[in-house]
Design a protein around this motif. Sequence first.
Motif, mmCIF file in Angstrom:
data_model
loop_
_atom_site.group_PDB
_atom_site.id
_atom_site.type_symbol
_atom_site.label_atom_id
_atom_site.label_comp_id
_atom_site.label_asym_id
_atom_site.label_seq_id
_atom_site.Cartn_x
_atom_site.Cartn_y
_atom_site.Cartn_z
ATOM 1 N N LYS A 166 -43.809 21.932 54.982
ATOM 2 C CA LYS A 166 -43.009 21.890 56.192
ATOM 3 C C LYS A 166 -42.933 20.447 56.680
ATOM 4 O O LYS A 166 -43.946 19.805 56.910
ATOM 5 N N VAL A 167 -41.725 19.952 56.815
ATOM 6 C CA VAL A 167 -41.519 18.573 57.255
ATOM 7 C C VAL A 167 -40.955 18.604 58.663
ATOM 8 O O VAL A 167 -39.942 19.249 58.937
ATOM 9 N N GLU A 168 -41.643 17.921 59.572
ATOM 10 C CA GLU A 168 -41.187 17.828 60.955
ATOM 11 C C GLU A 168 -40.157 16.717 61.071
ATOM 12 O O GLU A 168 -40.336 15.637 60.515
ATOM 13 N N PRO A 169 -39.067 16.959 61.796
ATOM 14 C CA PRO A 169 -38.081 15.893 61.980
ATOM 15 C C PRO A 169 -38.670 14.755 62.807
ATOM 16 O O PRO A 169 -39.494 14.975 63.694
ATOM 17 N N VAL A 170 -38.251 13.555 62.499
ATOM 18 C CA VAL A 170 -38.733 12.372 63.206
ATOM 19 C C VAL A 170 -37.852 12.124 64.413
ATOM 20 O O VAL A 170 -36.632 12.108 64.332
ATOM 21 N N ASP A 171 -38.498 11.936 65.575
ATOM 22 C CA ASP A 171 -37.766 11.618 66.809
ATOM 23 C C ASP A 171 -37.676 10.100 66.895
ATOM 24 O O ASP A 171 -38.628 9.416 67.240
ATOM 25 N N ARG A 172 -36.530 9.558 66.549
ATOM 26 C CA ARG A 172 -36.338 8.103 66.514
ATOM 27 C C ARG A 172 -36.475 7.485 67.906
ATOM 28 O O ARG A 172 -36.950 6.364 68.045
ATOM 29 N N ASN A 173 -36.077 8.185 68.958
ATOM 30 C CA ASN A 173 -36.176 7.646 70.312
ATOM 31 C C ASN A 173 -37.636 7.468 70.714
ATOM 32 O O ASN A 173 -38.000 6.487 71.342
ATOM 33 N N ARG A 174 -38.464 8.421 70.364
ATOM 34 C CA ARG A 174 -39.875 8.339 70.716
ATOM 35 C C ARG A 174 -40.551 7.202 69.961
ATOM 36 O O ARG A 174 -41.381 6.490 70.506
#
Length: 95
Positions: A79-87
């Motif tokens: 399971k790959v969690e999406p990366v939050d670029r803003n954070r």
Amino acid sequence: MDGIVVCATGNGTVHLRLENSLLRAHTYGIEVWRASRCSRGWQIENDNTPPALGSDLSPVKARILLMLKQARSRAESVKVEPVDRNRESSSAQGG
């Protein structure tokens, strides 16, 4: 060990002792494929043999196919969690 590709004779058969060991491995969940050493070798199916590939792949190509198949199934199970670029950018700026 996740899988075995057996380099079988022209008609896809193996020695009885090897066949029994391969069937035992198959019952333990190890993927077992038979491939013929002959370029046009047919593979004979019966209830006491490990599964045949059902194609004319050489043992080398069958091994590569098995490795790719298993790599794909492993990748699909992760399971790959999406990366939050803003954070990421706000934490890099100290905020």
